[in-house]
Design an enzyme around this catalytic site. Structure first.
Site, PDB file in Angstrom:
ATOM      1  N   TYR A 141       0.695  -1.247   0.138  1.00 22.93           N
ATOM      2  CA  TYR A 141      -0.164   0.094   0.042  1.00 22.93           C
ATOM      3  C   TYR A 141       0.896   1.203   0.029  1.00 22.93           C
ATOM      4  O   TYR A 141       0.440   2.126  -0.495  1.00 22.93           O
ATOM      5  CB  TYR A 141      -0.775  -0.199   1.202  1.00 22.93           C
ATOM      6  CG  TYR A 141      -2.215  -0.688   0.888  1.00 22.93           C
ATOM      7  CD1 TYR A 141      -2.309  -2.019   0.735  1.00 22.93           C
ATOM      8  CD2 TYR A 141      -3.382  -0.023   0.997  1.00 22.93           C
ATOM      9  CE1 TYR A 141      -3.261  -2.706   0.691  1.00 22.93           C
ATOM     10  CE2 TYR A 141      -4.713  -0.623   0.870  1.00 22.93           C
ATOM     11  CZ  TYR A 141      -4.731  -2.025   0.654  1.00 22.93           C
ATOM     12  OH  TYR A 141      -5.771  -2.672   0.511  1.00 22.93           O
ATOM     13  N   LYS A 192       3.168 -15.310   1.877  1.00 25.32           N
ATOM     14  CA  LYS A 192       3.374 -16.161   0.901  1.00 25.32           C
ATOM     15  C   LYS A 192       5.052 -16.346   0.707  1.00 25.32           C
ATOM     16  O   LYS A 192       5.654 -15.737  -0.490  1.00 25.32           O
ATOM     17  CB  LYS A 192       2.779 -15.712  -0.552  1.00 25.32           C
ATOM     18  CG  LYS A 192       1.510 -16.463  -0.757  1.00 25.32           C
ATOM     19  CD  LYS A 192       0.895 -16.125  -2.154  1.00 25.32           C
ATOM     20  CE  LYS A 192       1.726 -16.724  -3.286  1.00 25.32           C
ATOM     21  NZ  LYS A 192       1.346 -18.124  -3.325  1.00 25.32           N
ATOM     22  N   ASP A 225      -2.999 -18.070  -0.205  1.00 26.98           N
ATOM     23  CA  ASP A 225      -3.826 -18.602  -0.921  1.00 26.98           C
ATOM     24  C   ASP A 225      -4.739 -19.701  -0.340  1.00 26.98           C
ATOM     25  O   ASP A 225      -5.809 -19.884  -0.514  1.00 26.98           O
ATOM     26  CB  ASP A 225      -3.371 -19.056  -2.383  1.00 26.98           C
ATOM     27  CG  ASP A 225      -2.108 -19.959  -2.166  1.00 26.98           C
ATOM     28  OD1 ASP A 225      -1.592 -19.994  -1.138  1.00 26.98           O
ATOM     29  OD2 ASP A 225      -1.694 -20.543  -3.204  1.00 26.98           O
ATOM     30  N   ASP A 249      -6.357  -7.111   3.648  1.00 32.79           N
ATOM     31  CA  ASP A 249      -7.552  -6.665   2.978  1.00 32.79           C
ATOM     32  C   ASP A 249      -8.530  -7.699   2.058  1.00 32.79           C
ATOM     33  O   ASP A 249      -9.773  -7.827   2.374  1.00 32.79           O
ATOM     34  CB  ASP A 249      -7.107  -5.566   1.761  1.00 32.79           C
ATOM     35  CG  ASP A 249      -8.086  -5.104   1.033  1.00 32.79           C
ATOM     36  OD1 ASP A 249      -9.043  -4.776   1.635  1.00 32.79           O
ATOM     37  OD2 ASP A 249      -7.932  -4.909  -0.355  1.00 32.79           O
ATOM     38  N   ASP A 253     -12.191  -9.258   3.522  1.00 35.52           N
ATOM     39  CA  ASP A 253     -13.588  -9.496   2.651  1.00 35.52           C
ATOM     40  C   ASP A 253     -14.316 -10.733   2.586  1.00 35.52           C
ATOM     41  O   ASP A 253     -15.293 -11.171   2.736  1.00 35.52           O
ATOM     42  CB  ASP A 253     -13.431  -8.861   1.546  1.00 35.52           C
ATOM     43  CG  ASP A 253     -13.597  -7.368   1.245  1.00 35.52           C
ATOM     44  OD1 ASP A 253     -13.249  -6.679   2.302  1.00 35.52           O
ATOM     45  OD2 ASP A 253     -14.113  -6.857  -0.029  1.00 35.52           O
TER      46      ASP A 253
HETATM   47  C1  IPM Z   1     -10.485  -1.498   3.253  1.00 36.95           C
HETATM   48  C2  IPM Z   1     -10.850  -0.936   2.069  1.00 36.95           C
HETATM   49  C3  IPM Z   1      -9.649   0.059   1.741  1.00 36.95           C
HETATM   50  C4  IPM Z   1      -8.253  -0.826   1.551  1.00 36.95           C
HETATM   51  C5  IPM Z   1      -9.732   0.903   0.373  1.00 36.95           C
HETATM   52  C6  IPM Z   1     -10.996   1.731   0.628  1.00 36.95           C
HETATM   53  C7  IPM Z   1      -8.536   1.827   0.224  1.00 36.95           C
HETATM   54  O1  IPM Z   1     -10.873  -1.890   1.093  1.00 36.95           O
HETATM   55  O2  IPM Z   1     -10.536  -0.745   4.523  1.00 36.95           O
HETATM   56  O3  IPM Z   1     -10.676  -2.927   3.505  1.00 36.95           O
HETATM   57  O4  IPM Z   1      -7.887  -1.378   0.736  1.00 36.95           O
HETATM   58  O5  IPM Z   1      -7.694  -0.907   2.905  1.00 36.95           O
HETATM   59 MG    MG Z   2     -10.974  -3.900   1.800  1.00 38.67          MG
END
Ligand code: IPM
Ligand code: MG
Length: 368
Positions: A141, A192, A225, A249, A253
């Site tokens: 990042y 990884k 993975d 990240d 999700d």
């Molecule tokens: C998160 C989001 C952010 C990230 C974006 C909005 C920059 O996806 O907080 O998970 O990638 O960290």
């Molecule tokens: Mg995210």
């Protein structure tokens, strides 16, 4: 002792869900002696529209001084074509970086009433309680170089840099081990190392730290993975997962869908304590700005409200107040109230405000 909370509601559904958080904070002020003062500032696309930047220096300073920052969401198609430096996400990333919020805690907890709302089978997710600890201020990042260069022959080259140092790895692993001790006492370190040098370093440094200070915690390692696959195959095998910024990240999700909806997942982003014991902290839902439903009053405020519960727990050290809020959410779900994202047959569909009303009513009842 007045507490200072800075709300940066942001874009899309951000202001709607944060409106409910403000009401919850008000309830704690009135009923639990919480004594918080709230200020509001802009971040994201709305800030770009007003000031030409995704967050202002003044807001960053205010955030640094606040006891806790509550963030809604940033971004939306309206800002697809603004310069890269001014894109809404840049405001969020600057807050994380400038406040040195290196430790991102993303719990994935399946509420009993929602075990059927997940896209996975009930028996896979029922009773799920895992904690993803994501490194938040390093890795790809922020690594340099980060650029697109023109190679002059009709070719261009895009570069991002994945980079970690010993101290960055140690401080995030330390957070994970400390948390594990208060939970299931198990840490899964994810990288990884089979293709990445930073992954080899991550693996070695976590093992070293474990030997030095945390040999009483069970430590295991998994490639990222495989971890993604295991999260949907058998997520209950995990207790605490610690991983880098990008893998964290993606994996968080995935984990969110185990809980029924992205609309359910809170997060805490914490910095180190200074000499006075103060740590910068920002709390935000894991979900985004959901421009498709923004302004319709349909958004699920639970992830943001549970983020405030995390603020009660981690910044204000009011564990009983945090428990109360989580219990109120649990009660409302058990009573069959659902926003659209977690709607199930036979349940009562409500909007953002009605969900907030119900949680406030449950709080009042539980508080006696
Ligand atoms: C998160 C989001 C952010 C990230 C974006 C909005 C920059 O996806 O907080 O998970 O990638 O960290
Ligand atoms: Mg995210």
């Amino acid at each position: 002792m007045t507490r200072n909370i800075l709300i940066v509601a942001g874009d899309g559904i951000g202001p709607e869900v944060m409106g409910e958080v403000e009401r919850v904070i008000g309830w704690y002020n009135d009923n639990r002696g919480f004594d918080a003062k709230i200020e509001n500032e802009l971040v994201g696309g709305c800030c770009y529209d007003a000031h030409g930047v995704a967050v202002t220096d003044a807001t960053v300073e205010k955030a640094r001084r606040a006891d806790a920052v509550m963030l809604g969401a940033v971004g939306g198609p309206k800002w697809d074509n603004v310069p890269y430096e001014g894109r809404p996400e840049a405001g969020l990333l600057r807050l994380r970086k400038d406040l040195e919020l290196f430790a991102n805690l993303r719990p994935a907890l399946c509420f009993a009433a929602l075990a059927d709302a997940s896209s996975l089978k009930r028996e896979i997710v029922e009773g799920l309680d895992i904690m993803i600890v994501r490194e938040l201020t390093g890795g790809v990042y922020f690594g340099e170089p980060k650029e697109i260069t023109d190679l002059g022959n009709g070719e261009r080259r895009g570069v991002d840099t994945q980079v970690y140092t010993t101290s960055e790895i140690r401080r995030i692993a330390e957070v994970a081990f400390d948390l594990a001790k208060k939970r299931g006492n198990r840490v899964m370190s994810v990288e990884k190392r089979n293709v990445m040098k930073s992954g080899v370093l991550w693996y070695e440094e976590v093992i070293k730290l474990h030997k030095e200070k945390f040999s009483d915690v069970k430590l295991e390692h998994m490639l990222a993975d495989n971890c993604a696959m295991q999260l949907v195959r058998n997520p209950k095998q995990f207790d605490v997962i610690v991983t880098d910024n990008l893998f964290g990240d993606v994996l968080s999700d995935i984990a969110s869908m185990l809980t029924g909806s992205l609309g359910m997942l809170p997060s805490a982003s914490l910095g180190a304590r200074d000499a006075n014991g103060k740590a910068c902290a920002m709390y935000e839902p894991v979900h985004g700005s959901a421009p498709d439903i923004a302004g319709t009053g349909a958004a699920n405020p639970i992830a943001s409200i549970l983020s405030f519960a995390m603020a009660l727990r981690y910044t204000f050290e009011l564990g009983a107040d945090a428990d109360l809020l989580e219990k109120a959410v649990d009660t409302v779900l058990a009573n069959g109230l659902r926003t659209g994202d977690i709607m199930q047959p036979g349940m009562k569909k409500v909007g953002t405000k009605e969900m907030g009303d119900a949680i406030l009513a449950a709080l009042a009842k539980l508080n006696g």
